[in-house]
Design an enzyme around this catalytic site. Sequence first.
Site, PDB file in Angstrom:
ATOM      1  N   HIS A  72       0.846  -1.184   0.000  1.00  0.00           N
ATOM      2  CA  HIS A  72       0.000   0.000   0.000  1.00  0.00           C
ATOM      3  C   HIS A  72       0.882   1.235   0.000  1.00  0.00           C
ATOM      4  CE1 HIS A  72      -3.839  -2.006   1.850  1.00  0.00           C
ATOM      5  NE2 HIS A  72      -3.408  -2.590   0.746  1.00  0.00           N
ATOM      6  N   TYR A 200      -9.496   5.137   7.178  1.00  0.00           N
ATOM      7  CA  TYR A 200      -9.718   5.489   8.578  1.00  0.00           C
ATOM      8  C   TYR A 200     -10.820   6.541   8.610  1.00  0.00           C
ATOM      9  CZ  TYR A 200      -5.285   3.244   9.895  1.00  0.00           C
ATOM     10  OH  TYR A 200      -4.273   2.335  10.122  1.00  0.00           O
ATOM     11  N   LYS A 297       1.137  -0.555  14.968  1.00  0.00           N
ATOM     12  CA  LYS A 297       2.534  -0.619  15.397  1.00  0.00           C
ATOM     13  C   LYS A 297       2.907  -1.881  16.169  1.00  0.00           C
ATOM     14  CE  LYS A 297       3.560   3.120  13.455  1.00  0.00           C
ATOM     15  NZ  LYS A 297       4.196   2.947  12.149  1.00  0.00           N
ATOM     16  N   TYR A 385       3.792   6.542  10.087  1.00  0.00           N
ATOM     17  CA  TYR A 385       2.998   5.389   9.656  1.00  0.00           C
ATOM     18  C   TYR A 385       3.863   4.332   8.976  1.00  0.00           C
ATOM     19  CZ  TYR A 385      -1.319   3.004   8.305  1.00  0.00           C
ATOM     20  OH  TYR A 385      -2.342   2.087   8.176  1.00  0.00           O
TER      21      TYR A 385
END
Length: 398
Positions: A72, A200, A297, A385
Amino acid sequence: MRTQVGIVGAGPAGLLLAHLLHLAGIESVVLESRSRAYVEERVRAGLLEQGTVDVLTETGVGDRLHREGLPHSGIELRFDGQGHRIDLQGLTGRRVTIYGQQEVVKDLIAARLSHGGPLLFEVADTAVHDADTEHPSISFLHDGQARVLRCDVIAGCDGFHGICRDSIPAGVLRAYERVYPFAWLGILAAARPASHELIYARHERGFALATMRSETLARHYLQCRPDEDIAAWSDDRIWAELHARMARRDGVAQVQEGPILQKGITGMRSFVVEPMRHGRLFLAGDAAHIVPPTGAKGMNLAVADIRVLARALEAFCHGRGSALLDAYSTTALARVWKAQRFSWWMTSMLHRFDGDDGFEHRLQLAELDYVCRSPAASLTLAENYVGLPLSLGASWAA
Protein backbone atom coordinates in the site's frame (compact mmCIF):
# COMPACT_ATOMS: atom_id res chain seq x y z
CA MET A 1 19.95 -28.81 28.18
CA ARG A 2 22.37 -26.00 27.36
CA THR A 3 22.20 -23.13 24.88
CA GLN A 4 23.46 -19.61 24.45
CA VAL A 5 20.06 -17.89 24.25
CA GLY A 6 16.84 -19.33 25.68
CA ILE A 7 13.79 -17.81 23.98
CA VAL A 8 10.37 -17.99 25.60
CA GLY A 9 7.60 -17.54 23.03
CA ALA A 10 7.19 -18.57 19.38
CA GLY A 11 5.43 -15.48 18.11
CA PRO A 12 7.00 -13.09 15.59
CA ALA A 13 9.45 -11.69 18.17
CA GLY A 14 10.80 -14.99 19.46
CA LEU A 15 10.96 -16.67 16.06
CA LEU A 16 12.63 -13.69 14.37
CA LEU A 17 15.21 -13.51 17.16
CA ALA A 18 15.99 -17.21 16.76
CA HIS A 19 16.33 -16.72 13.00
CA LEU A 20 18.68 -13.73 13.28
CA LEU A 21 20.79 -15.51 15.90
CA HIS A 22 21.08 -18.57 13.65
CA LEU A 23 22.34 -16.39 10.81
CA ALA A 24 24.92 -14.97 13.24
CA GLY A 25 26.07 -18.44 14.31
CA ILE A 26 24.52 -18.25 17.78
CA GLU A 27 22.67 -21.18 19.37
CA SER A 28 19.16 -20.77 20.73
CA VAL A 29 16.21 -22.85 21.91
CA VAL A 30 12.63 -21.63 21.46
CA LEU A 31 9.95 -22.68 23.95
CA GLU A 32 6.24 -22.20 23.22
CA SER A 33 3.28 -23.10 25.45
CA ARG A 34 0.82 -23.47 22.56
CA SER A 35 0.70 -26.02 19.76
CA ARG A 36 2.19 -25.35 16.35
CA ALA A 37 -1.30 -25.41 14.82
CA TYR A 38 -2.49 -22.76 17.29
CA VAL A 39 0.29 -20.27 16.63
CA GLU A 40 0.12 -20.77 12.86
CA GLU A 41 -3.66 -20.50 12.60
CA ARG A 42 -4.44 -17.70 15.06
CA VAL A 43 -5.52 -14.87 12.77
CA ARG A 44 -3.92 -11.58 13.76
CA ALA A 45 -3.65 -8.21 12.10
CA GLY A 46 -0.71 -7.69 9.81
CA LEU A 47 0.31 -4.29 8.50
CA LEU A 48 4.06 -4.32 8.02
CA GLU A 49 6.21 -1.20 8.02
CA GLN A 50 8.82 -0.88 5.29
CA GLY A 51 11.56 -1.71 7.80
CA THR A 52 9.81 -4.94 8.81
CA VAL A 53 9.48 -5.98 5.17
CA ASP A 54 13.16 -5.14 4.64
CA VAL A 55 14.44 -7.27 7.53
CA LEU A 56 12.33 -10.27 6.50
CA THR A 57 13.52 -9.90 2.91
CA GLU A 58 17.20 -9.40 3.77
CA THR A 59 17.24 -12.48 6.02
CA GLY A 60 15.69 -14.84 3.48
CA VAL A 61 12.14 -15.24 4.78
CA GLY A 62 10.37 -12.75 2.52
CA ASP A 63 9.64 -14.79 -0.61
CA ARG A 64 6.00 -15.59 0.18
CA LEU A 65 5.51 -12.11 1.62
CA HIS A 66 6.44 -10.60 -1.75
CA ARG A 67 4.21 -13.05 -3.63
CA GLU A 68 1.12 -12.74 -1.45
CA GLY A 69 1.46 -9.46 0.45
CA LEU A 70 -0.51 -6.39 -0.59
CA PRO A 71 1.72 -3.29 -0.82
CA HIS A 72 0.00 0.00 0.00
CA SER A 73 1.39 3.36 -1.05
CA GLY A 74 -1.17 5.47 0.83
CA ILE A 75 -4.07 5.58 3.27
CA GLU A 76 -7.34 7.51 3.29
CA LEU A 77 -8.58 9.68 6.15
CA ARG A 78 -12.34 10.10 5.85
CA PHE A 79 -14.25 12.72 7.81
CA ASP A 80 -17.23 14.98 7.24
CA GLY A 81 -18.27 12.65 4.41
CA GLN A 82 -15.12 13.19 2.33
CA GLY A 83 -11.98 11.16 1.78
CA HIS A 84 -8.45 12.60 1.88
CA ARG A 85 -5.53 10.47 0.69
CA ILE A 86 -2.16 10.59 2.43
CA ASP A 87 0.47 9.63 -0.15
CA LEU A 88 2.86 7.61 2.01
CA GLN A 89 5.26 6.70 -0.76
CA GLY A 90 5.22 10.12 -2.38
CA LEU A 91 5.99 11.80 0.93
CA THR A 92 8.55 9.35 2.33
CA GLY A 93 9.69 7.06 -0.48
CA ARG A 94 8.44 4.14 1.63
CA ARG A 95 5.24 2.12 1.89
CA VAL A 96 3.50 -0.50 4.02
CA THR A 97 2.37 -4.04 3.22
CA ILE A 98 -0.67 -6.05 4.33
CA TYR A 99 0.48 -9.54 5.31
CA GLY A 100 -1.06 -11.39 8.25
CA GLN A 101 0.95 -11.89 11.42
CA GLN A 102 0.17 -15.60 11.32
CA GLU A 103 1.71 -15.74 7.85
CA VAL A 104 4.93 -14.20 9.18
CA VAL A 105 4.88 -16.84 11.94
CA LYS A 106 4.45 -19.65 9.39
CA ASP A 107 7.40 -18.37 7.35
CA LEU A 108 9.64 -18.11 10.42
CA ILE A 109 8.67 -21.56 11.72
CA ALA A 110 9.45 -23.06 8.32
CA ALA A 111 12.85 -21.35 8.34
CA ARG A 112 13.56 -22.55 11.88
CA LEU A 113 12.68 -26.14 11.13
CA SER A 114 14.59 -26.14 7.84
CA HIS A 115 17.91 -25.77 9.64
CA GLY A 116 16.98 -27.97 12.58
CA GLY A 117 16.91 -25.29 15.26
CA PRO A 118 15.30 -26.48 18.51
CA LEU A 119 11.66 -25.35 18.63
CA LEU A 120 9.56 -26.97 21.35
CA PHE A 121 5.78 -26.56 21.29
CA GLU A 122 3.29 -27.34 24.08
CA VAL A 123 5.70 -26.80 26.94
CA ALA A 124 4.15 -26.30 30.39
CA ASP A 125 5.05 -24.99 33.85
CA THR A 126 7.67 -22.69 32.37
CA ALA A 127 9.65 -20.66 34.90
CA VAL A 128 12.69 -18.37 34.74
CA HIS A 129 15.42 -18.78 37.36
CA ASP A 130 18.51 -16.79 38.39
CA ALA A 131 17.98 -14.04 35.82
CA ASP A 132 20.10 -11.67 37.90
CA THR A 133 23.14 -13.96 37.66
CA GLU A 134 25.50 -14.95 34.85
CA HIS A 135 23.88 -18.40 34.72
CA PRO A 136 20.12 -17.99 34.18
CA SER A 137 17.95 -20.99 33.39
CA ILE A 138 14.43 -21.95 32.33
CA SER A 139 12.59 -24.92 33.81
CA PHE A 140 9.64 -26.48 31.97
CA LEU A 141 7.73 -29.67 31.20
CA HIS A 142 7.79 -31.16 27.71
CA ASP A 143 6.39 -34.52 26.64
CA GLY A 144 5.76 -35.27 30.29
CA GLN A 145 9.40 -34.76 31.30
CA ALA A 146 10.76 -32.04 33.57
CA ARG A 147 13.67 -30.22 31.97
CA VAL A 148 16.02 -27.35 32.70
CA LEU A 149 17.50 -25.17 29.96
CA ARG A 150 20.69 -23.44 31.06
CA CYS A 151 21.48 -20.25 29.12
CA ASP A 152 23.82 -17.31 28.87
CA VAL A 153 20.86 -15.01 28.18
CA ILE A 154 17.07 -15.35 28.23
CA ALA A 155 14.75 -13.49 25.83
CA GLY A 156 11.20 -13.00 27.08
CA CYS A 157 9.12 -12.90 23.89
CA ASP A 158 6.01 -14.48 25.39
CA GLY A 159 3.51 -11.66 25.05
CA PHE A 160 1.53 -9.50 27.44
CA HIS A 161 0.18 -12.46 29.44
CA GLY A 162 3.43 -14.46 29.45
CA ILE A 163 5.49 -15.58 32.43
CA CYS A 164 8.72 -13.68 31.80
CA ARG A 165 7.70 -10.18 32.83
CA ASP A 166 5.90 -11.56 35.92
CA SER A 167 9.06 -13.45 36.92
CA ILE A 168 10.90 -10.16 37.54
CA PRO A 169 10.86 -9.17 41.23
CA ALA A 170 8.45 -6.48 42.34
CA GLY A 171 9.92 -3.00 42.27
CA VAL A 172 12.37 -3.65 39.43
CA LEU A 173 10.07 -2.52 36.62
CA ARG A 174 7.97 0.61 36.36
CA ALA A 175 4.76 0.19 34.40
CA TYR A 176 2.96 2.93 32.47
CA GLU A 177 -0.58 2.21 31.32
CA ARG A 178 -3.57 3.91 29.75
CA VAL A 179 -6.84 2.05 29.18
CA TYR A 180 -9.07 3.71 26.61
CA PRO A 181 -12.84 4.05 27.23
CA PHE A 182 -13.75 2.20 24.04
CA ALA A 183 -12.98 -0.97 22.11
CA TRP A 184 -13.04 -2.25 18.53
CA LEU A 185 -15.60 -4.67 17.18
CA GLY A 186 -13.82 -6.46 14.35
CA ILE A 187 -15.17 -8.68 11.60
CA LEU A 188 -13.64 -10.78 8.85
CA ALA A 189 -15.97 -11.06 5.86
CA ALA A 190 -15.90 -12.95 2.58
CA ALA A 191 -16.24 -9.76 0.57
CA ARG A 192 -14.17 -7.51 -1.60
CA PRO A 193 -12.37 -4.77 0.34
CA ALA A 194 -13.96 -1.33 0.37
CA SER A 195 -10.82 0.15 -1.21
CA HIS A 196 -7.38 -0.94 -2.35
CA GLU A 197 -5.99 1.10 0.58
CA LEU A 198 -7.02 1.42 4.22
CA ILE A 199 -9.78 3.88 5.12
CA TYR A 200 -9.72 5.49 8.58
CA ALA A 201 -13.13 7.10 9.17
CA ARG A 202 -13.98 9.69 11.85
CA HIS A 203 -17.74 9.89 12.32
CA GLU A 204 -19.91 11.40 15.05
CA ARG A 205 -21.25 7.87 15.72
CA GLY A 206 -17.71 6.61 16.28
CA PHE A 207 -14.58 5.44 14.48
CA ALA A 208 -14.55 2.87 11.67
CA LEU A 209 -11.73 1.21 9.74
CA ALA A 210 -11.88 -0.61 6.43
CA THR A 211 -8.95 -2.87 5.64
CA MET A 212 -8.40 -6.31 4.14
CA ARG A 213 -6.62 -9.65 4.42
CA SER A 214 -6.69 -10.38 0.69
CA GLU A 215 -8.51 -9.33 -2.45
CA THR A 216 -11.49 -11.45 -1.36
CA LEU A 217 -11.37 -11.07 2.44
CA ALA A 218 -12.37 -7.76 4.00
CA ARG A 219 -11.51 -6.80 7.57
CA HIS A 220 -13.62 -4.06 9.19
CA TYR A 221 -13.62 -2.46 12.63
CA LEU A 222 -16.17 -0.38 14.51
CA GLN A 223 -15.66 1.61 17.69
CA CYS A 224 -17.81 0.20 20.48
CA ARG A 225 -18.02 0.06 24.28
CA PRO A 226 -15.41 -2.06 26.10
CA ASP A 227 -18.20 -4.09 27.75
CA GLU A 228 -20.10 -4.59 24.49
CA ASP A 229 -22.08 -7.82 24.15
CA ILE A 230 -21.02 -9.30 20.82
CA ALA A 231 -24.33 -11.20 20.67
CA ALA A 232 -26.14 -7.87 20.42
CA TRP A 233 -24.45 -7.17 17.10
CA SER A 234 -26.29 -9.01 14.34
CA ASP A 235 -24.78 -9.11 10.87
CA ASP A 236 -27.39 -6.63 9.67
CA ARG A 237 -26.59 -4.21 12.49
CA ILE A 238 -22.86 -4.41 11.74
CA TRP A 239 -23.30 -3.71 8.03
CA ALA A 240 -25.73 -0.86 8.70
CA GLU A 241 -23.28 0.78 11.11
CA LEU A 242 -20.37 0.37 8.69
CA HIS A 243 -22.38 1.96 5.88
CA ALA A 244 -23.33 4.87 8.16
CA ARG A 245 -19.82 5.57 9.42
CA MET A 246 -18.19 5.11 6.01
CA ALA A 247 -20.80 7.21 4.19
CA ARG A 248 -19.60 9.64 1.53
CA ARG A 249 -21.20 12.93 0.56
CA ASP A 250 -21.64 11.74 -3.00
CA GLY A 251 -23.75 8.81 -1.77
CA VAL A 252 -21.50 6.14 -3.31
CA ALA A 253 -21.43 3.07 -1.04
CA GLN A 254 -17.94 1.53 -0.85
CA VAL A 255 -18.44 -1.12 1.83
CA GLN A 256 -19.07 -4.45 0.14
CA GLU A 257 -21.21 -6.87 2.13
CA GLY A 258 -20.61 -10.61 2.36
CA PRO A 259 -20.82 -13.53 4.79
CA ILE A 260 -19.22 -12.61 8.13
CA LEU A 261 -16.71 -15.33 9.03
CA GLN A 262 -15.45 -14.00 12.36
CA LYS A 263 -16.50 -11.45 14.99
CA GLY A 264 -14.60 -10.26 18.03
CA ILE A 265 -14.07 -7.34 20.40
CA THR A 266 -10.61 -5.95 21.12
CA GLY A 267 -9.89 -3.70 24.07
CA MET A 268 -7.72 -0.62 23.63
CA ARG A 269 -4.77 0.09 25.88
CA SER A 270 -1.28 1.52 25.95
CA PHE A 271 1.27 -0.19 28.18
CA VAL A 272 5.05 0.10 28.64
CA VAL A 273 7.45 -1.26 31.24
CA GLU A 274 10.86 0.23 31.95
CA PRO A 275 13.52 -1.04 31.80
CA MET A 276 13.03 -3.85 29.28
CA ARG A 277 15.46 -6.13 31.12
CA HIS A 278 16.40 -7.61 34.46
CA GLY A 279 19.91 -8.99 34.65
CA ARG A 280 20.26 -11.50 31.82
CA LEU A 281 16.50 -11.54 31.07
CA PHE A 282 15.51 -9.23 28.18
CA LEU A 283 11.89 -8.44 27.31
CA ALA A 284 10.76 -7.82 23.74
CA GLY A 285 7.50 -7.17 21.92
CA ASP A 286 4.20 -7.46 23.76
CA ALA A 287 5.98 -8.72 26.88
CA ALA A 288 7.26 -5.16 27.30
CA HIS A 289 4.70 -2.94 25.58
CA ILE A 290 1.22 -2.79 24.07
CA VAL A 291 -0.12 -0.12 21.71
CA PRO A 292 -3.69 0.54 20.58
CA PRO A 293 -4.11 -0.89 17.06
CA THR A 294 -4.97 2.46 15.46
CA GLY A 295 -1.38 3.14 14.44
CA ALA A 296 -0.64 -0.46 13.32
CA LYS A 297 2.53 -0.62 15.40
CA GLY A 298 2.24 -3.81 17.48
CA MET A 299 4.17 -6.38 15.46
CA ASN A 300 6.41 -3.71 13.96
CA LEU A 301 7.58 -2.62 17.41
CA ALA A 302 8.35 -6.26 18.23
CA VAL A 303 10.46 -6.54 15.09
CA ALA A 304 12.28 -3.31 15.95
CA ASP A 305 13.04 -4.62 19.45
CA ILE A 306 14.42 -7.82 18.01
CA ARG A 307 16.67 -6.05 15.51
CA VAL A 308 18.26 -4.15 18.40
CA LEU A 309 18.45 -7.19 20.67
CA ALA A 310 19.87 -9.51 18.01
CA ARG A 311 22.63 -7.05 17.18
CA ALA A 312 23.49 -6.71 20.87
CA LEU A 313 23.49 -10.48 21.43
CA GLU A 314 25.70 -11.01 18.40
CA ALA A 315 28.30 -8.66 19.88
CA PHE A 316 28.00 -10.23 23.34
CA CYS A 317 28.14 -13.87 22.23
CA HIS A 318 31.09 -13.24 19.90
CA GLY A 319 33.14 -11.66 22.64
CA ARG A 320 32.78 -8.01 21.70
CA GLY A 321 31.50 -6.93 25.10
CA SER A 322 28.14 -6.09 26.65
CA ALA A 323 27.85 -2.39 25.75
CA LEU A 324 25.04 -2.95 23.22
CA LEU A 325 23.20 -5.28 25.59
CA ASP A 326 23.49 -2.71 28.36
CA ALA A 327 22.03 -0.08 26.00
CA TYR A 328 19.23 -2.35 24.69
CA SER A 329 16.45 -1.04 26.90
CA THR A 330 17.29 2.64 26.33
CA THR A 331 17.62 2.13 22.57
CA ALA A 332 14.40 0.16 22.20
CA LEU A 333 12.35 2.41 24.48
CA ALA A 334 13.23 5.52 22.49
CA ARG A 335 11.38 4.04 19.52
CA VAL A 336 8.65 2.46 21.67
CA TRP A 337 7.61 5.79 23.16
CA LYS A 338 7.50 7.48 19.76
CA ALA A 339 5.25 4.69 18.50
CA GLN A 340 3.11 5.09 21.62
CA ARG A 341 2.84 8.81 20.92
CA PHE A 342 1.78 8.21 17.33
CA SER A 343 -0.75 5.51 18.29
CA TRP A 344 -2.21 7.73 21.03
CA TRP A 345 -2.43 10.66 18.60
CA MET A 346 -4.19 8.63 15.90
CA THR A 347 -6.54 7.12 18.48
CA SER A 348 -7.38 10.50 20.03
CA MET A 349 -7.94 12.14 16.65
CA LEU A 350 -10.29 9.51 15.24
CA HIS A 351 -12.45 8.16 18.08
CA ARG A 352 -15.59 9.50 19.68
CA PHE A 353 -15.29 10.15 23.41
CA ASP A 354 -18.34 9.75 25.67
CA GLY A 355 -19.67 12.94 27.14
CA ASP A 356 -18.42 15.12 24.32
CA ASP A 357 -20.75 18.09 23.89
CA GLY A 358 -19.42 18.70 20.39
CA PHE A 359 -16.26 20.55 21.35
CA GLU A 360 -14.01 17.49 21.03
CA HIS A 361 -15.64 16.56 17.74
CA ARG A 362 -14.95 20.00 16.26
CA LEU A 363 -11.32 19.89 17.48
CA GLN A 364 -10.86 16.50 15.83
CA LEU A 365 -12.26 17.77 12.55
CA ALA A 366 -9.91 20.75 12.70
CA GLU A 367 -6.95 18.46 13.40
CA LEU A 368 -7.85 16.13 10.54
CA ASP A 369 -8.33 19.06 8.17
CA TYR A 370 -4.91 20.43 9.14
CA VAL A 371 -3.21 17.05 8.70
CA CYS A 372 -4.68 16.67 5.22
CA ARG A 373 -4.05 20.25 4.03
CA SER A 374 -0.61 20.90 5.48
CA PRO A 375 2.29 19.19 3.63
CA ALA A 376 4.33 19.26 6.84
CA ALA A 377 1.55 17.64 8.88
CA SER A 378 0.92 15.04 6.16
CA LEU A 379 4.63 14.21 6.16
CA THR A 380 4.62 13.81 9.94
CA LEU A 381 1.79 11.28 9.73
CA ALA A 382 3.36 9.48 6.77
CA GLU A 383 6.85 9.04 8.23
CA ASN A 384 5.39 7.71 11.48
CA TYR A 385 3.00 5.39 9.66
CA VAL A 386 5.63 3.77 7.41
CA GLY A 387 7.98 3.45 10.39
CA LEU A 388 10.58 5.61 12.09
CA PRO A 389 14.26 4.68 11.82
CA LEU A 390 15.47 1.85 14.02
CA SER A 391 17.84 4.11 15.91
CA LEU A 392 17.43 7.75 16.78
CA GLY A 393 21.04 8.14 15.77
CA ALA A 394 20.31 6.92 12.24
CA SER A 395 19.60 9.17 9.32
CA TRP A 396 15.91 9.92 8.83
CA ALA A 397 16.33 8.69 5.27
CA ALA A 398 17.86 5.38 6.43
